[in-house]
Enzyme design. Structure first.
Site, PDB file in Angstrom:
ATOM      1  N   GLY A  39      12.858  -1.687  23.627  1.00 11.46           N
ATOM      2  CA  GLY A  39      11.545  -1.910  23.028  1.00 11.46           C
ATOM      3  C   GLY A  39      10.809  -3.129  23.537  1.00 11.46           C
ATOM      4  O   GLY A  39       9.630  -3.315  23.232  1.00 11.46           O
ATOM      5  N   GLU A  40      11.485  -4.001  24.312  1.00  7.56           N
ATOM      6  CA  GLU A  40      10.811  -5.177  24.851  1.00  7.56           C
ATOM      7  C   GLU A  40       9.703  -4.768  25.815  1.00  7.56           C
ATOM      8  O   GLU A  40       9.780  -3.743  26.484  1.00  7.56           O
ATOM      9  CB  GLU A  40      11.806  -6.091  25.577  1.00  7.56           C
ATOM     10  CG  GLU A  40      12.610  -6.964  24.653  1.00  7.56           C
ATOM     11  CD  GLU A  40      13.367  -8.059  25.409  1.00  7.56           C
ATOM     12  OE1 GLU A  40      13.075  -8.275  26.598  1.00  7.56           O
ATOM     13  OE2 GLU A  40      14.255  -8.673  24.796  1.00  7.56           O
ATOM     14  N   HIS A 130     -13.407 -10.731  10.189  1.00  8.24           N
ATOM     15  CA  HIS A 130     -13.490 -10.470   8.757  1.00  8.24           C
ATOM     16  C   HIS A 130     -14.037 -11.684   8.009  1.00  8.24           C
ATOM     17  O   HIS A 130     -14.766 -11.536   7.023  1.00  8.24           O
ATOM     18  CB  HIS A 130     -12.104 -10.093   8.218  1.00  8.24           C
ATOM     19  CG  HIS A 130     -12.117  -9.676   6.780  1.00  8.24           C
ATOM     20  ND1 HIS A 130     -12.760  -8.543   6.339  1.00  8.24           N
ATOM     21  CD2 HIS A 130     -11.570 -10.254   5.680  1.00  8.24           C
ATOM     22  CE1 HIS A 130     -12.611  -8.436   5.029  1.00  8.24           C
ATOM     23  NE2 HIS A 130     -11.891  -9.453   4.603  1.00  8.24           N
ATOM     24  N   LYS A 192     -16.977  -5.533  -6.898  1.00  8.17           N
ATOM     25  CA  LYS A 192     -15.733  -4.834  -7.228  1.00  8.17           C
ATOM     26  C   LYS A 192     -14.662  -5.807  -7.686  1.00  8.17           C
ATOM     27  O   LYS A 192     -14.667  -6.988  -7.336  1.00  8.17           O
ATOM     28  CB  LYS A 192     -15.227  -4.036  -6.019  1.00  8.17           C
ATOM     29  CG  LYS A 192     -14.786  -4.903  -4.848  1.00  8.17           C
ATOM     30  CD  LYS A 192     -14.433  -4.067  -3.643  1.00  8.17           C
ATOM     31  CE  LYS A 192     -14.065  -4.974  -2.454  1.00  8.17           C
ATOM     32  NZ  LYS A 192     -13.857  -4.234  -1.217  1.00  8.17           N
ATOM     33  N   ASP A 218     -20.439  -3.074   6.444  1.00 14.76           N
ATOM     34  CA  ASP A 218     -19.231  -3.878   6.270  1.00 14.76           C
ATOM     35  C   ASP A 218     -18.604  -4.114   7.645  1.00 14.76           C
ATOM     36  O   ASP A 218     -18.957  -3.452   8.620  1.00 14.76           O
ATOM     37  CB  ASP A 218     -18.241  -3.163   5.345  1.00 14.76           C
ATOM     38  CG  ASP A 218     -17.339  -4.142   4.606  1.00 14.76           C
ATOM     39  OD1 ASP A 218     -17.391  -5.359   4.919  1.00 14.76           O
ATOM     40  OD2 ASP A 218     -16.590  -3.704   3.717  1.00 14.76           O
ATOM     41  N   THR A 223      -8.944   1.967   4.131  1.00  9.03           N
ATOM     42  CA  THR A 223      -8.589   3.238   3.502  1.00  9.03           C
ATOM     43  C   THR A 223      -9.821   4.061   3.139  1.00  9.03           C
ATOM     44  O   THR A 223      -9.698   5.225   2.784  1.00  9.03           O
ATOM     45  CB  THR A 223      -7.777   3.002   2.221  1.00  9.03           C
ATOM     46  OG1 THR A 223      -8.588   2.294   1.271  1.00  9.03           O
ATOM     47  CG2 THR A 223      -6.517   2.200   2.519  1.00  9.03           C
ATOM     48  N   GLY A 225     -11.570   3.676   0.561  1.00  6.42           N
ATOM     49  CA  GLY A 225     -11.719   3.742  -0.890  1.00  6.42           C
ATOM     50  C   GLY A 225     -12.938   3.000  -1.397  1.00  6.42           C
ATOM     51  O   GLY A 225     -13.680   3.504  -2.250  1.00  6.42           O
ATOM     52  N   THR A 226     -13.168   1.793  -0.872  1.00  6.45           N
ATOM     53  CA  THR A 226     -14.320   0.994  -1.303  1.00  6.45           C
ATOM     54  C   THR A 226     -15.625   1.696  -0.950  1.00  6.45           C
ATOM     55  O   THR A 226     -16.540   1.795  -1.779  1.00  6.45           O
ATOM     56  CB  THR A 226     -14.284  -0.395  -0.645  1.00  6.45           C
ATOM     57  OG1 THR A 226     -13.133  -1.100  -1.103  1.00  6.45           O
ATOM     58  CG2 THR A 226     -15.519  -1.201  -1.010  1.00  6.45           C
TER      59      THR A 226
END
Length: 315
Positions: A39-40, A130, A192, A218, A223, A225-226
């Site tokens: 995996g390296e 963000h 929220k 945004d 997800t 959801g917001t």
């Protein structure tokens, strides 16, 4: 005459790096990235980069191998005597871990900044962090591009007659205020309260959206959801239409299902992260030209101020 600037790509963002290199006017550089049986990751440049400006395009979205790959590319470039190594990070992962908001938690965005600097990056080019203050976590220059330069022309082409902008949470208010001011439009806030990460307990709309065409903006959609809940609430409050513009399509969990089942007219996202599947409601807008111009200006020591569409109040 051979250019003194070279653009290379990690495996995660090659689709975007190829477009950036084409807009920049140079072929994508040759780099060999291999994974060993355990995996390296191994990185080796297949051409000389001695004395060159080296731009490494790699988003640090999941899995974390993408971040490790970028760090190894930076280290390899420094050891190959590159003049300057610039990390071009369309999506800066771990940006939501930007502060110590409860006891005994890591500040992941600061840790990633330290790792990039320790690896040898001389500069970072990224888009829509963000939290804008993450720029201050670096002791090297950061060019922080704004997707508004892409979204504002898109909104203008919609010709919405009753335009109102909405922030999906209080933290996005400053971002939305800038865009709303550009259009001289009204804005509202969907306030929220969360029980825990990715789970909303309650939400209220601050402002009037009756008979308005609402645009939610945004920095990312995780997800979904917001956005879905915000859109539903705005429609309940009388909005004529609701659409969303999000820079980074993280789209994890049941995101595609949430978006498809929502009242959103459309979700417009940038190509900073590749979509995992198709959706009739999701539209992707390109960022390659914006990154290519920023890379060109960085290489030629020119200002990037012209890449930002300012509101009428900040001109």
């Amino acid at each position: 005459m051979e250019s003194n600037a070279k653009i290379f790509s990690g495996t995660a963002s090659k689709y975007l790096a190829e477009q950036i290199a084409q807009k920049f006017g140079e072929p994508l550089g040759k780099v060999n990235i291999q994974r060993f049986s355990d995996g390296e990751i191994g990185v080796a440049f297949d051409e000389s980069i001695r004395g060159k400006f080296v731009f490494l395009v790699q988003g640090t979205f999941g899995p974390t191998d993408n971040l490790m790959e970028l760090l190894l590319m930076i280290d390899a470039a420094k050891r190959a005597s590159a003049y300057k190594v610039i990390a071009v990070i369309p999506y800066y992962g771990y940006a939501r871990q930007d502060r110590k908001d409860k006891p005994r938690v890591a500040i992941g965005s600061k840790l990633v900044a330290n790792m990039l600097t320790a690896a040898g990056a001389d500069r970072v080019i990224t888009m829509d962090l963000h939290a804008p203050q993450i720029q201050g976590y670096f002791d090297i220059p950061v060019d922080h591009l704004d997707a508004s330069a892409i979204f504002i022309p898109y909104i203008q082409n919609l010709n919405l007659p009753h335009l109102t902008f909405a922030a999906p949470d209080v933290g996005s208010a400053n971002r939305i205020r800038e865009v709303a001011s550009f259009f001289e439009a009204e804005m509202v806030i969907c306030d929220k309260h969360r029980k825990r990460a990715n789970e909303i307990a309650s939400m209220v709309v601050i402002g009037d959206v009756t008979d308005r065409d609402v645009v939610l903006i945004d920095d990312l959609c995780d997800t979904g959801g917001t956005l879905a809940k915000s859109a539903g609430l705005l429609k309940e409050k009388g909005a004529r239409s609701v659409r969303a513009l999000c820079t980074h399509p993280v789209l994890s969990g049941k995101a595609y299902e949430n978006i498809d089942n929502s009242v959103l007219e459309e979700l417009v996202v940038c190509d900073t992260i590749p979509l995992k599947q198709k959706s009739t409601k999701i539209k992707v807008v390109p960022t390659a030209e914006l990154f290519a111009i920023c890379i060109r200006n960085c290489f030629e020591n020119k200002s990037i101020d012209g890449l930002f569409l300012r509101s009428k109040t900040s001109k």
